[in-house]
Scaffold this motif. Structure first.
Motif, PDB file in Angstrom:
ATOM      1  N   PRO A 154       0.830  -1.210   0.000  1.00  0.00           N
ATOM      2  CA  PRO A 154       0.000   0.000   0.000  1.00  0.00           C
ATOM      3  C   PRO A 154       0.863   1.259   0.000  1.00  0.00           C
ATOM      4  O   PRO A 154       2.092   1.203   0.051  1.00  0.00           O
ATOM      5  N   ARG A 158       1.363   2.357  -4.588  1.00  0.00           N
ATOM      6  CA  ARG A 158       0.857   1.023  -4.277  1.00  0.00           C
ATOM      7  C   ARG A 158       0.920   0.116  -5.495  1.00  0.00           C
ATOM      8  O   ARG A 158       0.767   0.559  -6.645  1.00  0.00           O
ATOM      9  N   LEU A 186      -5.864  -2.961  -1.042  1.00  0.00           N
ATOM     10  CA  LEU A 186      -5.417  -1.618  -1.417  1.00  0.00           C
ATOM     11  C   LEU A 186      -6.569  -0.615  -1.378  1.00  0.00           C
ATOM     12  O   LEU A 186      -6.400   0.501  -0.872  1.00  0.00           O
TER      13      LEU A 186
END
Length: 316
Positions: A154, A158, A186
């Motif tokens: 993340p 990401r 995410l």
């Protein structure tokens, strides 16, 4: 003083004895997102009660000035009587130390944890830039490694990372399910929930509630991602992908589809429970609300009595 003691007792009881009833909430696996919120609310409730106890102890010796509104002047004596505050300034100083110290300690530990995690991710991304290559069709990076692994990093840059071992072992449907799982992490910023829970556990080592909250939140966010993948793909396909990746371990700062409870998650996918009913979800929401509001009610009880006496003319 009574309110401060009540808050302190509540915080201690919840922190040291609240884990058992919370872990007996079997419905959290049927509604893992709500389960995460419950554990976060319990953590915030215990910490909030501790901070409010310090604030109440400080406020109990604070004298209202002549410049305040008439209502506060009228309430001052009643508030003092109900709080039963320590007359010496030592009580106020102790309360101030507790309130500021606990709040500052939590903020520092969470900030340090977020910074260190972000630094590890940046270092991992720099290493991936050298050894991994992009797969635009998968919107992922591929890393040469025999072990089947899939994880996401993340943050600002990401990305999803797959090993060549995963690409060799997963069929097309399983690979799509794994990507859906990682992208759910995410989108939901599950890393923040896990990182904050871990930081609070490290800030207060040995407290059962915070240790359990970290473990349960880390587990429940995986169930949230599993459910997101299962909404787009067959549950058996998601389960098969988890079995293939079960032995893999995501690096520090990453979230992966594998894990120590992967086989438990496989059984959950293959024998799913009924979705949580609306009344049950409402009950869970009410429980979260109660956890959040109870410390405030305990701290505000003398002020509530003052309000009733001043405006409602009710006997107290």
């Amino acid at each position: 003083m009574t309110a401060a003691v009540a808050l302190l007792v509540y915080a201690v009881v919840l922190a040291f004895f609240g884990t058992w009833p919370l872990r007996r909430l079997t419905w959290t696996e049927r509604a893992p997102r709500l389960g995460v919120i419950v554990w976060q609310a319990a953590t915030a409730s215990a910490l909030g009660a501790l901070v409010l106890a310090g604030i109440v102890l400080t406020a109990s010796t604070t004298r209202a000035s002549h410049g305040l509104a008439q209502l506060l002047d009228a309430c001052q004596a009643i508030l003092q009587a109900h709080y039963g505050g320590v007359k010496q300034p030592v009580g106020a100083y102790a309360g101030m130390v507790v309130a500021i110290g606990v709040t500052g300690w939590i903020l520092v530990r969470v900030a340090v944890s977020l910074v260190l995690t972000a630094r590890r991710r940046r270092g991992h991304l720099r290493a991936l830039a050298v050894v991994a290559w992009p797969r635009p069709d998968l919107q992922a990076l591929v890393l040469e490694h025999r072990q089947p692994m899939a994880y996401c990093l993340p943050g600002r840059h990401r990305c999803v990372v797959l090993t060549t071992g995963a690409l060799d072992c997963l069929d097309e449907g399983q690979l799509a399910a794994v990507l859906a799982h990682e992208r759910a992490h995410l989108r939901g910023r599950h890393d923040l929930a896990v990182t904050v829970a871990a930081a609070i556990e490290r800030a207060f080592p040995g407290v059962p509630l915070f240790r359990a909250a970290h473990q349960e939140i880390a587990h429940l966010v995986e169930l949230v991602a599993d459910d997101a993948a299962a909404r787009r793909h067959d549950r058996a396909t998601v389960a098969a992908a988890l079995v293939t990746l079960a032995a893999g371990r995501a690096p520090a700062g990453a979230l992966g589809a594998s894990g120590s409870l992967a086989l438990h998650r496989v059984r959950r996918l293959l024998a799913p429970h009924r979705p949580l009913s609306r009344p049950a979800r409402l009950g869970g929401g009410l429980g979260v609300g109660l956890l959040m509001i109870l410390p405030i009610v305990l701290a505000a009880n003398p002020a509530i009595i003052v309000f009733l006496q001043r405006h409602c003319h009710l006997p107290t």
